[in-house]
Design a protein around this motif. Sequence first.
Motif, PDB file in Angstrom:
ATOM      1  N   UNK B   7      36.456  29.063  36.516  1.00  0.00           N
ATOM      2  CA  UNK B   7      36.639  29.859  37.707  1.00  0.00           C
ATOM      3  C   UNK B   7      36.123  31.243  37.349  1.00  0.00           C
ATOM      4  N   UNK B   8      35.403  31.863  38.240  1.00  0.00           N
ATOM      5  CA  UNK B   8      34.914  33.194  37.885  1.00  0.00           C
ATOM      6  C   UNK B   8      34.849  34.042  39.138  1.00  0.00           C
ATOM      7  N   UNK B   9      34.670  35.317  38.947  1.00  0.00           N
ATOM      8  CA  UNK B   9      34.605  36.196  40.098  1.00  0.00           C
ATOM      9  C   UNK B   9      34.866  37.629  39.708  1.00  0.00           C
ATOM     10  N   UNK B  10      35.351  38.373  40.692  1.00  0.00           N
ATOM     11  CA  UNK B  10      35.563  39.800  40.494  1.00  0.00           C
ATOM     12  C   UNK B  10      37.037  40.110  40.661  1.00  0.00           C
ATOM     13  N   UNK B  11      37.519  40.945  39.787  1.00  0.00           N
ATOM     14  CA  UNK B  11      38.883  41.427  39.876  1.00  0.00           C
ATOM     15  C   UNK B  11      38.826  42.932  40.140  1.00  0.00           C
ATOM     16  N   UNK B  12      39.915  43.454  40.678  1.00  0.00           N
ATOM     17  CA  UNK B  12      40.039  44.902  40.862  1.00  0.00           C
ATOM     18  C   UNK B  12      38.928  45.497  41.712  1.00  0.00           C
ATOM     19  N   UNK B  13      38.489  44.766  42.725  1.00  0.00           N
ATOM     20  CA  UNK B  13      37.590  45.374  43.699  1.00  0.00           C
ATOM     21  C   UNK B  13      38.460  46.259  44.594  1.00  0.00           C
ATOM     22  N   UNK B  14      38.276  47.537  44.429  1.00  0.00           N
ATOM     23  CA  UNK B  14      39.100  48.492  45.182  1.00  0.00           C
ATOM     24  C   UNK B  14      38.334  48.957  46.410  1.00  0.00           C
ATOM     25  N   UNK B  15      38.992  48.960  47.548  1.00  0.00           N
ATOM     26  CA  UNK B  15      38.285  49.370  48.755  1.00  0.00           C
ATOM     27  C   UNK B  15      39.254  50.038  49.736  1.00  0.00           C
ATOM     28  N   UNK B  16      38.789  51.118  50.319  1.00  0.00           N
ATOM     29  CA  UNK B  16      39.524  51.749  51.411  1.00  0.00           C
ATOM     30  C   UNK B  16      38.647  51.686  52.651  1.00  0.00           C
TER      31      UNK B  16
ATOM     32  N   UNK C 302      33.934  51.544  32.739  1.00  0.00           N
ATOM     33  CA  UNK C 302      34.330  51.454  34.146  1.00  0.00           C
ATOM     34  C   UNK C 302      35.410  50.386  34.243  1.00  0.00           C
ATOM     35  N   UNK C 303      36.592  50.769  34.708  1.00  0.00           N
ATOM     36  CA  UNK C 303      37.686  49.787  34.690  1.00  0.00           C
ATOM     37  C   UNK C 303      37.707  48.885  35.919  1.00  0.00           C
ATOM     38  N   UNK C 304      37.159  49.370  37.029  1.00  0.00           N
ATOM     39  CA  UNK C 304      37.230  48.551  38.238  1.00  0.00           C
ATOM     40  C   UNK C 304      35.999  48.807  39.089  1.00  0.00           C
ATOM     41  N   UNK C 305      35.428  47.790  39.762  1.00  0.00           N
ATOM     42  CA  UNK C 305      35.806  46.381  39.646  1.00  0.00           C
ATOM     43  C   UNK C 305      35.337  45.793  38.326  1.00  0.00           C
ATOM     44  N   UNK C 306      35.838  44.623  38.014  1.00  0.00           N
ATOM     45  CA  UNK C 306      35.389  43.978  36.794  1.00  0.00           C
ATOM     46  C   UNK C 306      35.357  42.467  36.984  1.00  0.00           C
ATOM     47  N   UNK C 307      34.400  41.821  36.343  1.00  0.00           N
ATOM     48  CA  UNK C 307      34.332  40.362  36.425  1.00  0.00           C
ATOM     49  C   UNK C 307      35.503  39.730  35.694  1.00  0.00           C
ATOM     50  N   UNK C 308      35.866  38.554  36.138  1.00  0.00           N
ATOM     51  CA  UNK C 308      36.873  37.790  35.417  1.00  0.00           C
ATOM     52  C   UNK C 308      36.379  36.361  35.248  1.00  0.00           C
ATOM     53  N   UNK C 309      36.572  35.834  34.073  1.00  0.00           N
ATOM     54  CA  UNK C 309      36.112  34.481  33.757  1.00  0.00           C
ATOM     55  C   UNK C 309      37.288  33.645  33.311  1.00  0.00           C
ATOM     56  N   UNK C 310      37.390  32.458  33.865  1.00  0.00           N
ATOM     57  CA  UNK C 310      38.440  31.538  33.466  1.00  0.00           C
ATOM     58  C   UNK C 310      37.786  30.231  33.053  1.00  0.00           C
ATOM     59  N   UNK C 311      38.168  29.696  31.905  1.00  0.00           N
ATOM     60  CA  UNK C 311      37.664  28.376  31.510  1.00  0.00           C
ATOM     61  C   UNK C 311      38.796  27.590  30.893  1.00  0.00           C
ATOM     62  N   UNK C 312      38.889  26.337  31.270  1.00  0.00           N
ATOM     63  CA  UNK C 312      39.954  25.476  30.754  1.00  0.00           C
ATOM     64  C   UNK C 312      39.324  24.238  30.121  1.00  0.00           C
ATOM     65  N   UNK C 313      39.691  23.974  28.891  1.00  0.00           N
ATOM     66  CA  UNK C 313      39.237  22.772  28.199  1.00  0.00           C
ATOM     67  C   UNK C 313      40.398  21.815  27.988  1.00  0.00           C
ATOM     68  N   UNK C 314      40.108  20.506  28.075  1.00  0.00           N
ATOM     69  CA  UNK C 314      41.092  19.492  27.705  1.00  0.00           C
ATOM     70  C   UNK C 314      40.476  18.550  26.693  1.00  0.00           C
ATOM     71  N   UNK C 315      41.324  18.066  25.819  1.00  0.00           N
ATOM     72  CA  UNK C 315      40.891  17.021  24.901  1.00  0.00           C
ATOM     73  C   UNK C 315      40.562  15.794  25.750  1.00  0.00           C
ATOM     74  N   UNK C 316      39.405  15.203  25.522  1.00  0.00           N
ATOM     75  CA  UNK C 316      39.021  14.063  26.375  1.00  0.00           C
ATOM     76  C   UNK C 316      39.213  12.764  25.620  1.00  0.00           C
TER      77      UNK C 316
END
Lengths: 316, 316, 316, 316
Positions: B7-16, C302-316
Amino acid sequence: MSLVAARYGKDLVRVLRVVRRKPNENGKIIHDIVEYNVRALVEGDISSRNLTFVFDQTDGLDTLDLAKTSPHVLSPELFATHVGAFLLNKYEHLSAAFVDIEMLKWSRLAVGEHGVDGVQGSTNGQGHRHSFQRDGEDKHIVNVEVAKSDNGIMSVKVTAGLCDLLLLKSSGSAFSHFIRDEFTTLVEVKDRILSTAVNLQYDFPKYTLKNGLGSIGAMETELEFKKAAELARNVTIDLFTTHDSESVQATLFKMGEAVIAGHKSVEKITYVLPNKHYIPVNLDHLGIANMTEDVAEVFMPVSAPRPQHVARHMRS
Amino acid sequence: MSLVAARYGKDLVRVLRVVRRKPNENGKIIHDIVEYNVRALVEGDISSRNLTFVFDQTDGLDTLDLAKTSPHVLSPELFATHVGAFLLNKYEHLSAAFVDIEMLKWSRLAVGEHGVDGVQGSTNGQGHRHSFQRDGEDKHIVNVEVAKSDNGIMSVKVTAGLCDLLLLKSSGSAFSHFIRDEFTTLVEVKDRILSTAVNLQYDFPKYTLKNGLGSIGAMETELEFKKAAELARNVTIDLFTTHDSESVQATLFKMGEAVIAGHKSVEKITYVLPNKHYIPVNLDHLGIANMTEDVAEVFMPVSAPRPQHVARHMRS
Amino acid sequence: MSLVAARYGKDLVRVLRVVRRKPNENGKIIHDIVEYNVRALVEGDISSRNLTFVFDQTDGLDTLDLAKTSPHVLSPELFATHVGAFLLNKYEHLSAAFVDIEMLKWSRLAVGEHGVDGVQGSTNGQGHRHSFQRDGEDKHIVNVEVAKSDNGIMSVKVTAGLCDLLLLKSSGSAFSHFIRDEFTTLVEVKDRILSTAVNLQYDFPKYTLKNGLGSIGAMETELEFKKAAELARNVTIDLFTTHDSESVQATLFKMGEAVIAGHKSVEKITYVLPNKHYIPVNLDHLGIANMTEDVAEVFMPVSAPRPQHVARHMRS
Amino acid sequence: MSLVAARYGKDLVRVLRVVRRKPNENGKIIHDIVEYNVRALVEGDISSRNLTFVFDQTDGLDTLDLAKTSPHVLSPELFATHVGAFLLNKYEHLSAAFVDIEMLKWSRLAVGEHGVDGVQGSTNGQGHRHSFQRDGEDKHIVNVEVAKSDNGIMSVKVTAGLCDLLLLKSSGSAFSHFIRDEFTTLVEVKDRILSTAVNLQYDFPKYTLKNGLGSIGAMETELEFKKAAELARNVTIDLFTTHDSESVQATLFKMGEAVIAGHKSVEKITYVLPNKHYIPVNLDHLGIANMTEDVAEVFMPVSAPRPQHVARHMRS
């Protein structure tokens, strides 16, 4: 080399005091509350080391005791003075006390029919007898220095103020007429968003406690702390809102002048205001105009970097 | 081993966003504002790695673009749905979007004669046209999941709530009738200070966007998000204030029931309430009584440890 | 409408435990310490309301008691299991316990000649016997669910992880080959600064406490919690540092695979990584080149906005 | 009433600078990095209002420009001086500059075979060429005041220090021999846990920039900022660890003396130390002894209230 100063005491003494009023005509009891974070440090004869650490080991109990017994507990200015004067009065080897109070915001709730006549709630309506809400992280701040002279007479220097009052206006603020040079990337704007976290601090003249602890009550009559706190807050919000501002600086000059003009005892006032920038978002590459003041509607709050403005006024 | 989800995307997109109303009869323009912190994550076909990262590199520009063009921008529930549905609609390989919005509290200031008739300010009086105050750190929270089925139809699951609403009552709360065993040090009290930071979250039924983006507006009519937000807040404050509580639990059971009873679309509601303890200070060794409910006036706020209560109600 | 779940307990139970080792050959005693923030919530028969609140009124004393008597106190996974199993074992009407531990980082100081042979300090050199430093705000996190079936047998589900490990590399990271469309403003770069705050969480298989509390010690032998924590941390730092990364995603896929490959009991691992952006500062208008990877030397975090990445692995 | 002072500028200018060393014998390039949070305020002729706001509108660009071009960028003391002197030198109507730098902690990682000979990593082993870790929230702090006299000569006053260094020792600290009175509830202990967050600040003598910006480099040679920073940190950790302390005060007196004795240019040093209390948990009612120093093993960290100690030494 030599030790030139040592100061010790308790920080973060947290205390909430409930004062129950006498029953009203309907037999209902109304509560007033204050919540303080107190720091109390002392200076004195430091030759005997641990023996002087009167204050450290009490876990703030003297402060908490005074929160029970002091008739001044609902006024942070008087209560801070009481804590400091109490310590100098009790311990002969101490010569100075530094008491800082941060008063948290608890506003009386107003809930429909549950309110009480003549008691103001935080919103439109009657106030509830004993229910409160934290309606803002702005705090009333008090810094008191109590000094004891060789003859045992104590004098008090009170500074008070307001911090972290967060305001925003989406119109009525410009920024223009500044020096342009090779570093300048900012464009002049006639109308923009202005947001700030107000920090202000004002000084009262030195006050001598001629009758020791017995003189504390008279300070309010003479220096009018409560009126000063209300004035500073009201003037700040009123001018922030209504002054058609050419720059933050222009507005805060007006604020400082108004507080000194409006209160006989305020000798000096200092404002420290950051600009909390809200920058119009450039949507040009999407073919959407958002950059000029007539069409700017979407703004990105930017916390850093940010301008900071400091202005200090004195009664002349 | 294998990657099962990304899953991916943007966090902390601040907007007024500023919305300028049409001039009123006096030619005055009133501004409405919302300030959001947005997180938007997407899931989809992950085989092509970087090629799927449509969303990452846009610096939240699609969100900011929608903040300009969406007719739903003043409703955080509809706006979050719009952001999610927009992404699934635009990028074929995406199958789900998760959009979270935190709405900061900006209340319209009311300043003497500067107010506007018929516009409510945060305090007693008329509201200012374009000036606002952060009168509380409580936030309205929205979590939206948009899913796209194989035939391209999108459905939406909306959860909304309130967090960090800080309340305190100095009477009308007891704690008694609990199990006593060797770990029990607490005494029963019939009247005490009760303080909490309210966190609550309620769920709406799944909604199908039969006409794609064109169906978003109808969600408000059917599910009544705005009414739910007001109801949850009002019920919570009202019961906190007026319910003569035997325990925090008893009160929060009542709150959950009242919200479900008062709103047709709320299927489930969960309250998470910490007790923010205010402990009477023991001044016995100073000969001062402060420990029983009739004389307790000085309290020490204690942040840790603290009880936590969770209750979940469902429409049966 | 009906109450479907209620959970209650203590949050923010803070505890530091000192374990004094037996004197070494020189008669010196070495201390081991752990500092935990514990939350323990329980579920059970809720019909009797206050009578079930066994846990609330103890001020976390059962947790603190176990911190003294549990032989498992130095392992957060085993200690959390012990707290949960203890509660279900003691109170018949409880059916589930949820215990979360946050372990603060205290690393043994190493100070010149004051160190002890064979005891590792946080920096090069021998470790001090009883002095420690907070050398990072990253925390080891444990979440344990203990469930009790009708026949009284308890089973445990342990999840553990690491949060807020702050890393930065000033070379060896690219970002390229992404979809370009009208929202794309980002340029492809072959070498950039990569910074992130690592959050990862891995799951162990359900474990049955066949002999009740007596089975807790065997969990470590079978599931190897300590080895998992070290592996996850080492793999993460090692790959962050040495993997010549095409994108954050590519690197975190490798990390997840390596942890599952390296530990027999880890069934699933989830990484959540924000990009903490460091943007090259445009100094073009000053005639200074800083925007391409060969000359970029000055960066603005720059603290915001920022990308976020999520990845989940399972033993197959 | 009159405006007596106005100061303005930029706060929270965040900057990371990478300095790439020349390739070593193996052709490998090692990176050095610094990350600063900079505040730069100026004072000057305030009659012309907006026309003086040279600094405000640059978005910190002058600071960021200097971060690229200054040969002093890796030394926070010299860099702060450079920023201040640059502003006074460039803008005639400015008379003083106040530059504060907070340097974040980034320590070079050391990862197995990836390290580089002769480059020290944050842990035992060779350092990585360009990978770093935030191994502590303690910060190096610099405050510089640059003043310009009527003849244009600039002088500099540098203060530097360390804040938020978190230390704990589980033995080797007592607290005894204090005044006992009716507020005293504390018992004397011969061995306890001592934990603190060190804040210290030391002053250098005023330095005249005889050759303007060209004199900045010579300041390091004469005043030895880098040596002072290392000395203050090492002395503090060493004495915290090894001094068998009768009280926090006794230890911090020793620390101040040692820094002044060990460095020719440090004129004054001030330590501000809170006690971060860890209180033995009373388990008496469970029949478990934990209150005396020989058996105390379980402690509850208590953040408030807490003692605070301040000591200031001057070279005599």
